[in-house]
Design an enzyme around this catalytic site. Structure first.
Site, PDB file in Angstrom:
ATOM      1  N   GLU A 276      62.559  29.769  31.087  1.00  0.00           N
ATOM      2  CA  GLU A 276      61.885  31.074  31.074  1.00  0.00           C
ATOM      3  C   GLU A 276      62.983  32.078  30.789  1.00  0.00           C
ATOM      4  OE1 GLU A 276      60.987  34.459  31.982  1.00  0.00           O
ATOM      5  OE2 GLU A 276      60.570  33.851  34.056  1.00  0.00           O
TER       6      GLU A 276
ATOM      7  N   GLU B  23      55.350  27.867  34.229  1.00  0.00           N
ATOM      8  CA  GLU B  23      55.478  27.768  35.683  1.00  0.00           C
ATOM      9  C   GLU B  23      54.190  28.287  36.294  1.00  0.00           C
ATOM     10  OE1 GLU B  23      60.133  27.962  36.627  1.00  0.00           O
ATOM     11  OE2 GLU B  23      59.237  29.920  36.348  1.00  0.00           O
TER      12      GLU B  23
ATOM     13  N   CYS C 235      61.803  40.240  33.469  1.00  0.00           N
ATOM     14  CA  CYS C 235      61.684  39.753  32.086  1.00  0.00           C
ATOM     15  C   CYS C 235      60.324  40.095  31.490  1.00  0.00           C
ATOM     16  CB  CYS C 235      61.961  38.265  32.031  1.00  0.00           C
ATOM     17  SG  CYS C 235      61.092  37.393  33.299  1.00  0.00           S
TER      18      CYS C 235
ATOM     19  N   ASN D 123      67.188  38.638  39.661  1.00  0.00           N
ATOM     20  CA  ASN D 123      66.217  39.746  39.704  1.00  0.00           C
ATOM     21  C   ASN D 123      65.014  39.445  40.595  1.00  0.00           C
ATOM     22  OD1 ASN D 123      65.291  37.912  37.851  1.00  0.00           O
ATOM     23  ND2 ASN D 123      64.509  39.430  36.425  1.00  0.00           N
TER      24      ASN D 123
END
Ligand code: ADP
Length: 517
Positions: free
Chosen positions: A282, A495, A316, A184
């Site tokens: 993640e 991150e 997400c 994505n």
């Protein structure tokens, strides 16, 4: 180019010639043809699969094949790990200044190639060109940030507990890193792992998603041009379970950085436990978006449409469940519906497209199922709710119209499961506590958003939401300087920002005895 057979993968016997190609259509859209690589990168060499197996990459807007790639497995992965391992001591020994300079050149190369990368990204993942360009800018910004941030890594000199000893800490790169990334964000999920890893002095084996390998290979080509030494960044493509298992069972790989589904993330964490790797995950989200009575409704309506429908709902941190306070519910629903009705679905490469396709037919089926379930349970359709009939060549694409549902309730699938498509379900609430209870009623905890002008409410709600990231009157929360990550089953670690560099550094404690004769 031939269309794929029912199985997306073809397995060539070793003696058969293998044709690794890129479609004429894609070639015509890219100026710098060398960016269109069709092999993995191992130890600085562009490489085919040892058994010459291949897989196809499709344009999700048309369903057509745009490239044929090597389908690598464990063998090639182990070779890539060995290449990363061989060069690690040399790379770890460079100065942060040297690594930062190479990363800055990579950053420049990416910026210079941004039109070509955008064309590649849109062709393989479907997002509109403007979104591709925004992602490239964000990905490049990560590279620039970590190029600078690695100069600021410091250890500590600790206050000693007796005069015969001195105590200090050093920071050192963790070693060989495995990175597994989703489709994505074909670029920015890579740069937020690879840039800090390289900046810290680690070496990397990257496995991009099968749907979007071309952007990853263009980045690797640019890294090579920027002077990233052979073996510091390796890319393997193909059979995900086989590659993932080889990475996770390797004692050489010291860390895994993964973005993707919760199911795969949990499995990788289990596999990584056997060799006690460091793990950053993640994973999925199910973001609440709360609109209180006192909110700026126009701002909130723009925010929810921007967030929930970004990349056609396939991020997400997309707003998934929209909770609207009773008093402003009808007005807010009207504002959102009007904005969504004005959107234009189509090929991401066309200038007037605001929303591109979903990545796969399965992605469309999930939205169809969620909308059908909600309508059957009493939701009201305000906009969308259909698979649009688009003219050729888009008839074979994976489209779904951006959709708004009113009177959504917690027994619907769209409350419990991440739709990962262009759906905005509007839930109703009366009291603040009720909104927080519904927002936290999920195993996920990635991003949450809320809109209010009330200072006390802002603090209370921000503290009560069980999420790793909160947007208050704001949906553009992602940034290279800020920690990105979730709580609960949305992941581990952070991150981006300074926390994102720490993930690739070990703390070594050095105790110096001074009591010698
Ligand atoms: P999504 O549903 O977004 O495709 P996945 O978790 O399936 O999420 O994919 C994210 C990344 O994980 C991709 O690079 C994919 O190839 C990889 N992946 C999928 N299955 C496995 C597996 N069994 N082992 C390792 N990686 C995997």
């Amino acid at each position: 180019m031939a269309q794929p057979s029912a199985a997306a993968y073809s397995t060539g016997a070793p003696s058969e010639p293998v044709e690794l190609t890129v479609s004429e259509d894609l070639l015509s859209k890219v100026t710098d043809k060398e960016l269109l690589r069709t092999g993995g990168l191992i130890g600085g060499k562009w490489t085919q699969a040892t058994n010459r197996a291949t897989f196809h990459v499709h344009n999700p807007a048309t369903g057509k094949v745009i490239a044929t790639m090597p389908k690598m497995r464990a063998d090639e992965t182990l070779t890539a790990i060995a290449a990363a391992h061989a060069v690690f001591p040399t790379w770890a020994n460079t100065t942060a200044k040297e690594r930062g300079a190479i990363l800055m050149r990579w950053y420049q190369e990416i910026l210079n190639a941004s039109d070509d990368i955008a064309a590649i990204m849109t062709a393989e993942c479907g997002k509109p060109l403007a979104e591709s360009k925004a992602e490239i800018a964000a990905g490049a910004a990560s590279v620039e940030w970590f190029a600078a941030e690695c100069r600021r890594v410091t250890g500590d000199v600790l206050e000693t507990v007796d005069r015969s000893r001195r105590m200090l800490t050093l920071k050192q790169p963790v070693g060989v890193v495995a990175a597994i990334t989703p489709w994505n964000f074909p670029m920015s999920m890579i740069t937020r792992k690879v840039a800090p890893a390289i900046a810290a002095g680690c070496t990397v084996v990257l496995k991009p998603a099968e749907a979007t390998p071309l952007t990853a290979l263009a980045l690797a080509e640019l890294a090579d041009r920027a002077g990233v030494p052979d073996g510091v960044l390796n890319v393997v493509l193909g059979d995900a379970p086989s590659i993932g298992h080889a990475m996770m069972s390797s004692e050489t790989v010291r860390k895994i950085g993964f973005t993707g589904s919760t199911a795969v993330g949990k499995m990788l964490a289990e596999q990584a436990a056997k060799t006690v790797k460091r793990v950053s995950l993640e994973l999925g989200g199910n973001a609440p978006f709360i609109v209180f009575n006192d909110a700026d409704l126009e701002l909130a309506a723009a925010g929810v449409v921007g967030s929930a429908l970004r990349n056609s709902g396939q991020t997400c941190i997309c707003a998934n469940r929209v909770f609207v306070q009773d008093q402003v519910y009808d007005k807010f629903a009207e504002l959102v519906a009007a904005r969504v009705a004005a959107l234009r679905v189509g090929d991401g490469a066309a200038a007037d497209t605001t929303h591109g396709p979903l990545i796969s037919p399965a992605g469309v089926e999930k939205v169809v199922a969620h909308v059908g379930d909600a309508l059957a349970k009493g939701a009201k359709l305000l906009v969308g709710g259909a698979v649009p009939q688009l003219p050729e060549p888009l008839a074979g694409g994976n489209f779904y119209s951006p959709t708004v549902l009113a009177e959504a309730t917690i027994d619907m699938r769209c409350f419990r499961e991440e739709t990962f498509g262009p759906l905005i379900p509007l839930f109703r609430f009366k009291e603040d506590d009720e909104a927080v209870l519904m927002a936290n009623d999920t195993e996920y905890g990635l991003a949450a958003y809320f809109y209010t002008r009330d200072l006390r409410r802002a603090w209370t709600i921000a503290e009560q939401l069980e999420y790793g990231m909160i947007g208050l009157n704001e949906v553009a929360i992602g940034s290279e300087v800020a920690p990105f990550g979730g709580v609960k089953q949305s992941g581990l670690g952070r991150e981006q920002g300074r926390h994102g560099l720490d993930e690739f550094l070990e703390v070594k404690y050095l105790c110096m005895g001074l009591n010698y004769s």
